[in-house]
Write a protein that holds these residues in place. Structure first.
Motif, PDB file in Angstrom:
ATOM      1  N   GLU A  73       1.155  -1.500  -0.158  1.00 46.20           N
ATOM      2  CA  GLU A  73      -0.287   0.144   0.005  1.00 46.20           C
ATOM      3  C   GLU A  73       0.104   1.354   0.201  1.00 46.20           C
ATOM      4  OE1 GLU A  73      -1.283   0.017   4.871  1.00 46.20           O
ATOM      5  OE2 GLU A  73      -2.959  -0.877   2.936  1.00 46.20           O
ATOM      6  N   ASP A 169     -21.642  -0.631 -15.783  1.00 51.34           N
ATOM      7  CA  ASP A 169     -21.214  -0.845 -14.039  1.00 51.34           C
ATOM      8  C   ASP A 169     -19.820  -1.692 -14.298  1.00 51.34           C
ATOM      9  OD1 ASP A 169     -24.088   0.314 -13.892  1.00 51.34           O
ATOM     10  OD2 ASP A 169     -24.502  -2.351 -13.486  1.00 51.34           O
ATOM     11  N   LEU A 172     -17.406   1.297 -13.998  1.00 47.48           N
ATOM     12  CA  LEU A 172     -17.697   2.568 -12.654  1.00 47.48           C
ATOM     13  C   LEU A 172     -17.190   1.457 -11.741  1.00 47.48           C
ATOM     14  CD1 LEU A 172     -21.443   3.019 -13.502  1.00 47.48           C
ATOM     15  CD2 LEU A 172     -19.068   4.971 -13.324  1.00 47.48           C
ATOM     16  N   THR A 173     -17.204  -0.167 -11.795  1.00 48.02           N
ATOM     17  CA  THR A 173     -16.680  -0.365 -10.517  1.00 48.02           C
ATOM     18  C   THR A 173     -15.100  -0.239 -10.591  1.00 48.02           C
ATOM     19  OG1 THR A 173     -18.615  -1.948 -10.444  1.00 48.02           O
ATOM     20  CG2 THR A 173     -16.474  -2.718  -9.238  1.00 48.02           C
ATOM     21  N   HIS A 175     -13.580   1.887 -12.255  1.00 49.06           N
ATOM     22  CA  HIS A 175     -13.120   3.403 -11.556  1.00 49.06           C
ATOM     23  C   HIS A 175     -13.009   3.214  -9.958  1.00 49.06           C
ATOM     24  CE1 HIS A 175     -13.135   7.938 -12.233  1.00 49.06           C
ATOM     25  NE2 HIS A 175     -13.738   7.993 -11.097  1.00 49.06           N
ATOM     26  N   ALA A 176     -14.349   2.792  -9.337  1.00 48.96           N
ATOM     27  CA  ALA A 176     -13.523   3.323  -7.912  1.00 48.96           C
ATOM     28  C   ALA A 176     -12.825   2.502  -7.241  1.00 48.96           C
ATOM     29  CB  ALA A 176     -15.903   2.683  -7.327  1.00 48.96           C
ATOM     30  N   ARG A 177     -12.768   1.348  -7.408  1.00 46.57           N
ATOM     31  CA  ARG A 177     -11.612   0.218  -7.529  1.00 46.57           C
ATOM     32  C   ARG A 177      -9.741   1.290  -7.453  1.00 46.57           C
ATOM     33  NH1 ARG A 177      -8.237  -4.283  -8.835  1.00 46.57           N
ATOM     34  NH2 ARG A 177      -7.952  -5.231  -6.318  1.00 46.57           N
ATOM     35  N   TRP A 179      -9.920   4.359  -8.318  1.00 49.24           N
ATOM     36  CA  TRP A 179      -9.895   5.409  -6.188  1.00 49.24           C
ATOM     37  C   TRP A 179      -9.462   5.376  -5.105  1.00 49.24           C
ATOM     38  CZ3 TRP A 179     -10.159  10.455  -8.151  1.00 49.24           C
ATOM     39  CH2 TRP A 179     -10.448  11.182  -7.546  1.00 49.24           C
ATOM     40  N   ASP A 180     -10.206   3.745  -4.552  1.00 48.58           N
ATOM     41  CA  ASP A 180      -9.382   3.241  -3.804  1.00 48.58           C
ATOM     42  C   ASP A 180      -7.738   3.603  -3.536  1.00 48.58           C
ATOM     43  OD1 ASP A 180     -11.951   3.888  -2.423  1.00 48.58           O
ATOM     44  OD2 ASP A 180     -12.372   1.458  -2.659  1.00 48.58           O
ATOM     45  N   SER A 183      -5.771   6.531  -3.670  1.00 46.94           N
ATOM     46  CA  SER A 183      -6.341   7.609  -2.367  1.00 46.94           C
ATOM     47  C   SER A 183      -5.253   6.725  -1.160  1.00 46.94           C
ATOM     48  CB  SER A 183      -7.405   7.525  -1.692  1.00 46.94           C
ATOM     49  OG  SER A 183      -7.703   7.506  -0.070  1.00 46.94           O
ATOM     50  N   LEU A 184      -4.934   5.534  -1.271  1.00 46.44           N
ATOM     51  CA  LEU A 184      -4.541   4.941   0.212  1.00 46.44           C
ATOM     52  C   LEU A 184      -2.892   5.355  -0.522  1.00 46.44           C
ATOM     53  CD1 LEU A 184      -4.176   2.467   1.749  1.00 46.44           C
ATOM     54  CD2 LEU A 184      -3.723   0.653  -0.065  1.00 46.44           C
TER      55      LEU A 184
ATOM     56  N   ASN B 141      -6.696   9.419   6.430  1.00 47.18           N
ATOM     57  CA  ASN B 141      -6.539   8.648   4.940  1.00 47.18           C
ATOM     58  C   ASN B 141      -8.190   7.939   4.592  1.00 47.18           C
ATOM     59  OD1 ASN B 141      -7.084   6.618   2.580  1.00 47.18           O
ATOM     60  ND2 ASN B 141      -4.416   6.732   2.270  1.00 47.18           N
ATOM     61  N   VAL B 143      -9.361   5.010   3.229  1.00 46.53           N
ATOM     62  CA  VAL B 143      -9.219   3.861   2.641  1.00 46.53           C
ATOM     63  C   VAL B 143      -8.580   2.903   3.789  1.00 46.53           C
ATOM     64  CG1 VAL B 143      -8.109   2.825   1.290  1.00 46.53           C
ATOM     65  CG2 VAL B 143      -8.502   4.441   0.337  1.00 46.53           C
ATOM     66  N   PRO B 287     -12.915   7.996  -1.299  1.00 45.44           N
ATOM     67  CA  PRO B 287     -12.355   6.696  -1.295  1.00 45.44           C
ATOM     68  C   PRO B 287     -12.568   5.581  -0.714  1.00 45.44           C
ATOM     69  CG  PRO B 287     -10.652   8.456  -1.445  1.00 45.44           C
ATOM     70  CD  PRO B 287     -12.216   8.821  -1.471  1.00 45.44           C
ATOM     71  N   GLY B 288     -13.130   4.325  -0.368  1.00 46.32           N
ATOM     72  CA  GLY B 288     -13.111   3.382   0.738  1.00 46.32           C
ATOM     73  C   GLY B 288     -14.362   3.013   1.326  1.00 46.32           C
ATOM     74  N   PRO B 292     -15.969  -0.777  -4.208  1.00 47.16           N
ATOM     75  CA  PRO B 292     -15.603  -0.413  -5.715  1.00 47.16           C
ATOM     76  C   PRO B 292     -17.140  -0.891  -6.244  1.00 47.16           C
ATOM     77  CG  PRO B 292     -14.180  -1.401  -5.423  1.00 47.16           C
ATOM     78  CD  PRO B 292     -14.739  -1.739  -3.951  1.00 47.16           C
ATOM     79  N   HIS B 293     -17.886  -1.918  -6.561  1.00 48.08           N
ATOM     80  CA  HIS B 293     -19.214  -2.471  -7.405  1.00 48.08           C
ATOM     81  C   HIS B 293     -20.493  -1.524  -7.185  1.00 48.08           C
ATOM     82  CE1 HIS B 293     -20.269  -4.807  -3.581  1.00 48.08           C
ATOM     83  NE2 HIS B 293     -20.874  -5.233  -4.111  1.00 48.08           N
ATOM     84  N   GLY B 296     -18.385   3.235  -7.545  1.00 48.48           N
ATOM     85  CA  GLY B 296     -18.699   3.515  -8.737  1.00 48.48           C
ATOM     86  C   GLY B 296     -20.173   3.533  -9.007  1.00 48.48           C
ATOM     87  N   GLN B 297     -20.980   3.004  -8.799  1.00 45.21           N
ATOM     88  CA  GLN B 297     -22.515   3.551  -9.071  1.00 45.21           C
ATOM     89  C   GLN B 297     -22.899   5.226  -8.784  1.00 45.21           C
ATOM     90  OE1 GLN B 297     -24.605   2.472 -11.104  1.00 45.21           O
ATOM     91  NE2 GLN B 297     -22.931   0.595 -11.320  1.00 45.21           N
ATOM     92  N   ARG B 300     -22.292   8.485 -10.856  1.00 40.40           N
ATOM     93  CA  ARG B 300     -22.802   8.908 -11.882  1.00 40.40           C
ATOM     94  C   ARG B 300     -23.777   9.882 -11.886  1.00 40.40           C
ATOM     95  NH1 ARG B 300     -24.312   4.480 -15.124  1.00 40.40           N
ATOM     96  NH2 ARG B 300     -24.081   2.450 -14.679  1.00 40.40           N
TER      97      ARG B 300
END
Lengths: 263, 411
Positions: A73, A169, A172-173, A175-177, A179-180, A183-184, B141, B143, B287-288, B292-293, B296-297, B300
């Motif tokens: 990390e 979807d 976007l998943t 994208h969010a992963r 992002w995490d 940040s880490l 942080n 996360v 974040p965190g 993520p699933h 991510g939404q 939108r």
């Protein structure tokens, strides 16, 4: 301990880390380290570079579908991961290209082992603290309203910024992963290593620093000063590009890089 | 059942047009809108209310939140220490210093030890995960927030109980090579509380046997989180615990009549309707905060065409972020709040009946932590609430004895 799978495989394993990777082209190896998000496998920028080199574009651990072990990390982990990956490639020397967050990584790797590299390209790279203690150099993409981040990230946000409503979807998943993971690795100190500036002088190889002329995440002036710490580095602007010229101006950016590589 | 009165010391006195224009009423709202003279008056009133609780036989609790209109209690141990000196009988719950935001858990242990000694052993330690705007205002942080949370609890717990000279701590997030705090706390062991609604954290709270506090989670969320606690204990081979290990936190407003209790209680909804407003970067895009699933939404700008609404269904699947929970709460009316069991309001008989029904519906809890004053509720209204609670409701709550249901009974 790098296990390279035969093409057209899209995974590389480095120790206990399983990386998704875009691999295309032939010739000298060019390792591309991505910024806030990995490039898509069909990204024009990668395709243009692959006409002259073997492109290896991994997603960093925790990004896309690359694994990230629980105790992996820090930038320290990333630097050593990529040093090991480079050592395992079998090439005498490779070309290293990094953009944004990946530019920071590339600078760290080059400062640590420039003997394994023949060329270095930094694109809108992060990683340094240059301003005074009350003047941040790098736009805080986590603590700033997304509309502002969008406006400052692109030369032409309306045409180039991602349309989240149009994404699947899965996208976007991812994208969010990303992002995490970002940040880490980069939350604090925010996107820089206070020690890196001191060691950039160790980079003893031809270096090109490219910058989106309209970058509002890290300004071109930051880029010029960045280049100034690397002996002999050249600096050039990419017109009509913000923080992500590899997405916004792939042709112009690739032209700069291919010229530099001597093609 | 024990009852604990709490006030977050909110600051509602910012002009409405300023709040409406701000994209967040936490983290980024300039503190020029906080008049220290007004704040001093608020602290005076609230501390007097805590002293009244002490007189009325209620226990007391103090929360912590940062940099916003919802609470001026950015420094929980300071208020806890004042209460430790000024009250005489009440047990004092710190719920709690936001330890994942603090760089030095050993310093937190020193603060708690000091308050415990001053109060002669009346301190209880609660821990809250924090999140949202507080990640920005504390430079924390988001996360690995939960990792820091548990490690800090472990370090604070050891610092408060270790009596044999300096020990060393070289953890993942905190290092402190020479820990030996003075004063030694009054209590040999502390009862520890944790406030969380998510089942993963609830399971760990259960394995540790902490008092599990649900804040404004209503019937389903509360029942589910208590179940996660009990199930985790059973799976770990640990003994069942009594309802004394469970707490529920809700708005409570007691009046002479139902009409008065509800009318004053409606003022408490300011907490939901006004003080939770957060800009997206501090909330759903942080974040965190969700897998993520789900996270991510949040990117939108409008719901997926076929989904028929925001992605709040996850709140009922036990994977909701605090922000998702907050979004549901922001538009709540007093009738909804009462129906959902996040507000108990009316005359003393009605309030007791509502609490008892909720208690029975969720399988029982041994502690009611009362959000007794927020928003524009006045000092006089708050004191009346406390007096009626203390004289009319508390004796009946005290009569609800702890029980230890089996896993099947609790479900």
């Amino acid at each position: 301990m790098t296990e390279t799978l035969a093409p057209p495989a899209d995974r590389i394993r480095v120790r206990d880390v399983d990386l998704e990777v875009v691999r295309q082209g032939t010739g000298r190896t060019l390792l591309f380290l991505h910024g806030f998000h990995p490039l898509a496998p069909d990204a024009r920028f990668l395709e243009l570079l692959s006409r002259r080199a073997t492109i290896l574009a991994p997603s960093h651990p925790g990004f896309g579908t690359s694994s990230r072990p629980a105790d992996f990390e820090t930038l320290y982990d990333l630097v050593h991961l990529y040093r090991e990956l480079i050592d395992g490639l079998g090439d005498d020397k490779i070309t290293l290209v990094g953009a944004s967050f990946g530019g920071w990584l590339a600078a760290e790797i080059a400062a640590a082992c420039s003997h394994r590299l023949d060329r270095l390209v930094l694109i809108d790279a992060l990683g340094l603290k240059l301003g005074d203690r009350e003047t941040p150099d790098i736009l805080d993409i986590f603590n700033t309203h997304p509309d502002t981040v969008r406006r400052r990230s692109w030369h032409d946000p309306d045409h180039e910024a991602p349309d989240f409503d149009a994404m699947s979807d899965d996208a976007l998943t991812r994208h969010a992963r990303d992002w995490d993971a970002l940040s880490l690795y980069g939350w604090e100190p925010y996107m820089y290593n206070p020690r890196l500036k001191r060691w950039l002088g160790r980079i003893a190889l031809p270096t090109l620093v490219l910058w989106g002329a309209a970058d509002g995440v890290v300004t071109p002036d930051y880029g010029r000063r960045y280049a100034g710490f690397i002996p002999g580095a050249r600096f050039a602007l990419v017109d009509r590009a913000g923080h992500h010229p590899e997405r916004e101006r792939p042709d112009a950016l690739a032209d700069h890089i291919l010229d530099f590589l001597g093609h | 059942m024990d009852a604990w009165w709490m006030c977050e010391v909110p600051y509602p006195h910012v002009p409405k047009d300023v709040l409406d224009a701000a994209d967040s009423v936490r983290a980024s709202l300039p503190n020029r809108w906080c008049d220290p003279r007004v704040a001093a008056g608020l602290f005076d009133e609230v501390i007097d209310e805590y002293l009244l609780c002490d007189e009325m036989g209620l226990n007391i609790g103090a929360t912590e939140h940062h940099a916003g209109i919802n609470s001026l209690l950015g420094a929980n141990p300071m208020l806890v220490s004042i209460l430790a000196r000024q009250t005489r009988k009440a047990r004092i719950l710190s719920l709690g210093t936001l330890i994942s935001l603090r760089r030095e858990p050993v310093r937190v242990a020193e603060e708690y030890a000091t308050a415990d000694v001053i109060s002669r052993g009346r301190l209880e330690l609660g821990f809250v995960k924090s999140g949202g705007t507080e990640m920005a205002s504390a430079n924390a942080n988001p996360v690995n927030n939960i990792e820091r949370y548990w490690e800090a609890i472990d370090l604070i717990g050891k610092a408060l109980t270790h009596q044999d000279g300096a020990f060393s701590w070289e953890g993942k997030h905190f290092t402190h090579r020479h820990v030996n705090i003075w004063p030694r706390p009054w209590q040999e062991r502390f009862r520890m509380w944790a406030a969380t609604g998510d089942p993963h954290t609830a399971a760990e709270v259960g394995r540790r046997g902490m008092v599990h506090t649900l804040v404004l989670r209503g019937h389903e969320g509360t029942r589910r989180a208590y179940a996660a606690y009990r199930t985790a204990r059973a799976e770990a081979g640990l003994a069942p615990v009594s309802t004394d290990n469970f707490a529920y936190s809700a708005f409570v407003s007691v009046g002479d009549t139902d009409e008065e209790g509800v009318r004053v209680g409606e003022k408490l909804l300011w907490f939901l309707n006004t003080s939770l407003k957060s800009a997206p970067q501090y909330a759903q895009l942080l974040p965190g905060t969700a897998p993520p699933h789900i996270a991510g939404q949040a990117w939108r700008t409008r719901p997926k065409p076929q989904s028929g609404g925001p992605n709040l269904v996850n709140a009922e699947k036990g994977v909701a972020t605090a922000q998702e929970n907050a979004l549901k709460l922001m538009s709540t009316t007093v009738e909804q709040a009462m129906a959902q069991g996040i507000m108990f309001a009316g005359n003393p008989d009605s309030v007791y009946a509502q609490i008892k029904k909720f208690h029975d519906d969720v399988g029982g809890f041994g502690h009611l932590t009362i959000i007794g004053r927020t928003g524009f509720m006045t000092h006089a209204e708050s004191e009346k609430n406390i007096r009626l609670l203390g004289t009319e409701v508390l004796p009946r709550l005290k009569a609800i004895a702890p029980m230890t249901p089996t896993l099947e009974q609790a479900a």
